[in-house]
Design a protein around this motif. Structure first.
Motif, PDB file in Angstrom:
ATOM      1  N   PRO A 285       0.831  -1.216   0.000  1.00  0.00           N
ATOM      2  CA  PRO A 285       0.000   0.000   0.000  1.00  0.00           C
ATOM      3  C   PRO A 285       0.858   1.256   0.000  1.00  0.00           C
ATOM      4  CG  PRO A 285       0.010  -1.019   2.176  1.00  0.00           C
ATOM      5  CD  PRO A 285       0.705  -1.978   1.254  1.00  0.00           C
ATOM      6  N   ALA A 286       0.369   2.292  -0.666  1.00  0.00           N
ATOM      7  CA  ALA A 286       1.128   3.546  -0.787  1.00  0.00           C
ATOM      8  C   ALA A 286       0.283   4.713  -0.316  1.00  0.00           C
ATOM      9  CB  ALA A 286       1.552   3.770  -2.233  1.00  0.00           C
ATOM     10  N   ARG A 287       0.951   5.736   0.154  1.00  0.00           N
ATOM     11  CA  ARG A 287       0.287   6.978   0.575  1.00  0.00           C
ATOM     12  C   ARG A 287       0.173   7.917  -0.628  1.00  0.00           C
ATOM     13  NH1 ARG A 287      -0.533   9.958   5.225  1.00  0.00           N
ATOM     14  NH2 ARG A 287       0.265   8.221   6.467  1.00  0.00           N
ATOM     15  N   GLY A 288      -0.962   8.592  -0.737  1.00  0.00           N
ATOM     16  CA  GLY A 288      -1.133   9.539  -1.816  1.00  0.00           C
ATOM     17  C   GLY A 288      -0.273  10.778  -1.628  1.00  0.00           C
ATOM     18  N   LEU A 289       0.311  11.269  -2.701  1.00  0.00           N
ATOM     19  CA  LEU A 289       1.122  12.475  -2.679  1.00  0.00           C
ATOM     20  C   LEU A 289       0.509  13.517  -3.600  1.00  0.00           C
ATOM     21  CD1 LEU A 289       4.730  10.983  -2.944  1.00  0.00           C
ATOM     22  CD2 LEU A 289       3.712  12.057  -0.921  1.00  0.00           C
ATOM     23  N   ARG A 290       0.732  14.775  -3.262  1.00  0.00           N
ATOM     24  CA  ARG A 290       0.418  15.852  -4.187  1.00  0.00           C
ATOM     25  C   ARG A 290       1.708  16.240  -4.889  1.00  0.00           C
ATOM     26  NH1 ARG A 290      -3.415  20.243  -1.280  1.00  0.00           N
ATOM     27  NH2 ARG A 290      -3.292  21.175  -3.361  1.00  0.00           N
ATOM     28  N   LEU A 291       1.684  16.178  -6.194  1.00  0.00           N
ATOM     29  CA  LEU A 291       2.863  16.485  -6.985  1.00  0.00           C
ATOM     30  C   LEU A 291       2.753  17.915  -7.494  1.00  0.00           C
ATOM     31  CD1 LEU A 291       3.178  13.132  -8.961  1.00  0.00           C
ATOM     32  CD2 LEU A 291       4.258  13.787  -6.795  1.00  0.00           C
ATOM     33  N   VAL A 292       3.688  18.756  -7.054  1.00  0.00           N
ATOM     34  CA  VAL A 292       3.644  20.181  -7.364  1.00  0.00           C
ATOM     35  C   VAL A 292       4.930  20.574  -8.074  1.00  0.00           C
ATOM     36  CG1 VAL A 292       3.490  22.510  -6.407  1.00  0.00           C
ATOM     37  CG2 VAL A 292       2.163  20.643  -5.374  1.00  0.00           C
ATOM     38  N   LYS A 293       4.777  21.094  -9.280  1.00  0.00           N
ATOM     39  CA  LYS A 293       5.945  21.499 -10.063  1.00  0.00           C
ATOM     40  C   LYS A 293       6.389  22.903  -9.678  1.00  0.00           C
ATOM     41  CE  LYS A 293       5.459  22.634 -14.374  1.00  0.00           C
ATOM     42  NZ  LYS A 293       5.290  22.686 -15.840  1.00  0.00           N
TER      43      LYS A 293
END
Length: 497
Positions: A226-234
């Protein structure tokens, strides 16, 4: 037959190399695997600041700011050749934030953590002064405070070098393609076919941490972990020709509530950034992040609100962009916390060998992240070991009798090598610190202006550089200074070998 390790670290960015260094220094058998070059993505695409994060005070992240301010002092001492103090000028724009609010913020910034190396903040008259001259005349007053600057990609390399010196094996351009969790160990396969057995696994893949768990791991039950959700911000940056000649940087407040920096860069340029552009939910991180035209326009527009000499898209000489993996806690992209989360477990309820996932983080707090992670993982392995990195120099950081006085160290080097260009000696001193003298002793053939064969040989043999790009745009920024023909000469040197 598989090779045996205590810990395999996935990811050659600042967090992965920091963890490999700390773990190796505690006596663990460590292997670090990076699928490309060290610092290929996020860790070479920062604003290159070692700072507490003044703007995070507005979102009440006092714990993060305090931790970062404490680390700022530690890092300045650990690598004075690479990390230097930098003063920031904050022009006052009364319609954005009142002066009393800024004074309170700067007071907190000065006093949240012990400060020995850096001067405190104070008010500043801009009108008629050297720091007001590059600005529009309506900015008559402001404030000045301290933080630090670092060559981010070289900081990664120094951590990898120290990890290797303490016994770790560092592999670049070698991905972990499969990691199978067992009851007592991990069975790991590398992209070159090599098989490893490791007592523990560290997932420090940055923006790809979630994807790595999903696509390249299997739990003891045979399913992906299982993985934790990330917010990907450029975050994107632009480089333009020099907009001011003094040695201070600027922090500009924008009407949208964000801030940007304008920083003296590479002697002849000004670095302006950064943006916060959130990638769509569930979108994979791009293989190579790139700035968009709208981001260029935004940075030019905001900088031009302050600078007397406007910045236009046509003035941009170079750009770079990176994707930040941020913890998903809601809110706007610019307000999402830059703090890190370490998840260490011994099987996620299913039993099995230890796993440490690294989520989020910022450049300034990487050493503390590594220290905390190494302790947590050590406890799962049966022996935490003692933290040791806080008072230890990074490679090249021990300047002997000069302490943290980089100016005195550089002057002594230049006196000893009077026949060499002072600019070249200064550049190399800031890159290699106490290792510079050896590179200056027998420089060899000049391949491009100020770049000699001894340095290239060192970068190839000791610092994992395999191409001109590795040298010109990561381990140095000489690519900004060279013509296409000069860059081609460096590429030809690598091609011949």
């Amino acid at each position: 037959m598989a090779d045996d390790f205590d810990v395999v670290v996935v990811g050659g960015g600042i967090n992965g190399t920091g963890l490999a260094r700390d773990l190796a220094g505690r006596g663990w058998r460590v292997l670090l695997a990076e699928r490309e070059d060290l610092a290929s993505h996020t860790s070479s695409a920062s604003t290159k600041l070692v700072h507490g994060g003044l703007r995070y005070l507005e979102t009440y992240e006092f714990s993060l700011v305090r931790k970062a301010l404490q680390e700022r002092e530690v890092l300045l001492r650990s690598a004075p050749h690479l990390i230097r103090p930098l003063r920031f000028v904050l022009p006052h724009a009364p319609h954005l934030r009142p002066a009393w609010m800024i004074r309170i913020g700067l007071f907190l910034y000065d006093h949240l953590a012990r400060r020995e190396l850096l001067p405190g903040s104070h008010g500043l008259r801009l009108a008629g002064g050297v720091y007001g001259a590059p600005l529009k005349p309506e900015f008559t007053r402001g404030f000045v405070y301290s933080d630090g600057w670092v060559d981010d990609a070289r900081l990664v390399v120094l951590n990898a070098l120290d990890a290797q010196a303490r016994g770790a094996e560092v592999l670049t351009r070698c991905a972990v393609t499969q990691a199978q969790r067992g009851a007592d160990d991990w069975q790991i396969t590398l992209g070159n076919g090599r098989r490893l057995r490791s007592r523990a696994l560290v997932n420090a893949a940055g923006p790809w941490a979630e994807r790595f768990l999903r696509d390249h791991t299997q739990g003891a039950n045979g399913r992906p972990l299982p993985a934790r959700g990330l917010r990907l911000v450029k975050g994107s940056h632009i480089v333009v020709d020099q907009r001011f000649t003094h040695d201070h940087a600027y922090i500009f407040q924008n009407p949208d509530g964000r801030i940007i920096f304008a920083i003296p860069y590479q002697e002849r340029f000004t670095l302006i950034g950064t943006t916060d552009v959130e990638l769509p939910e569930h979108e994979e991180p791009p293989a190579r992040a790139a700035i968009e035209a709208a981001e260029v326009d935004y940075l030019c527009e905001q900088a031009s609100r302050y600078l007397a000499r406007p910045v236009a898209p046509a003035d941009v000489l170079w750009t770079y962009a990176g994707v930040r993996p941020l913890l998903d806690e809601g809110g706007s992209a610019s307000s999402v916390t830059r703090d890190y989360l370490l998840e260490a477990d011994a099987g996620s309820g299913e039993g099995g060998a230890p796993l440490l996932n690294v989520w989020g983080g910022k450049l300034t707090t990487y050493r503390k992240l590594a220290e905390d992670g190494a302790t947590q993982l050590g406890e799962l392995l049966g022996k935490a070991g003692q933290p040791w990195t806080a008072g230890t120099h990074l490679p090249g950081g021990d300047l002997g009798r000069h302490g943290v006085d980089m100016a005195a160290f550089t002057a002594e080097l230049q006196a000893r090598h009077a026949g060499r260009s002072p600019a070249v000696v200064a550049r190399m001193a800031h890159a290699y610190g106490s290792a510079t003298a050896g590179l200056l002793a027998s420089p060899g053939r000049e391949i491009a202006p100020g770049l000699f064969e001894a340095e290239l040989q060192h970068l190839r043999d000791k610092e994992w550089a395999c191409s001109a790009e590795d040298v010109l745009w990561r381990r140095s920024k000489l690519g900004l200074h060279y013509t296409p023909d000069e860059r081609a000469a460096v590429a030809a040197w690598f091609d011949a070998r």
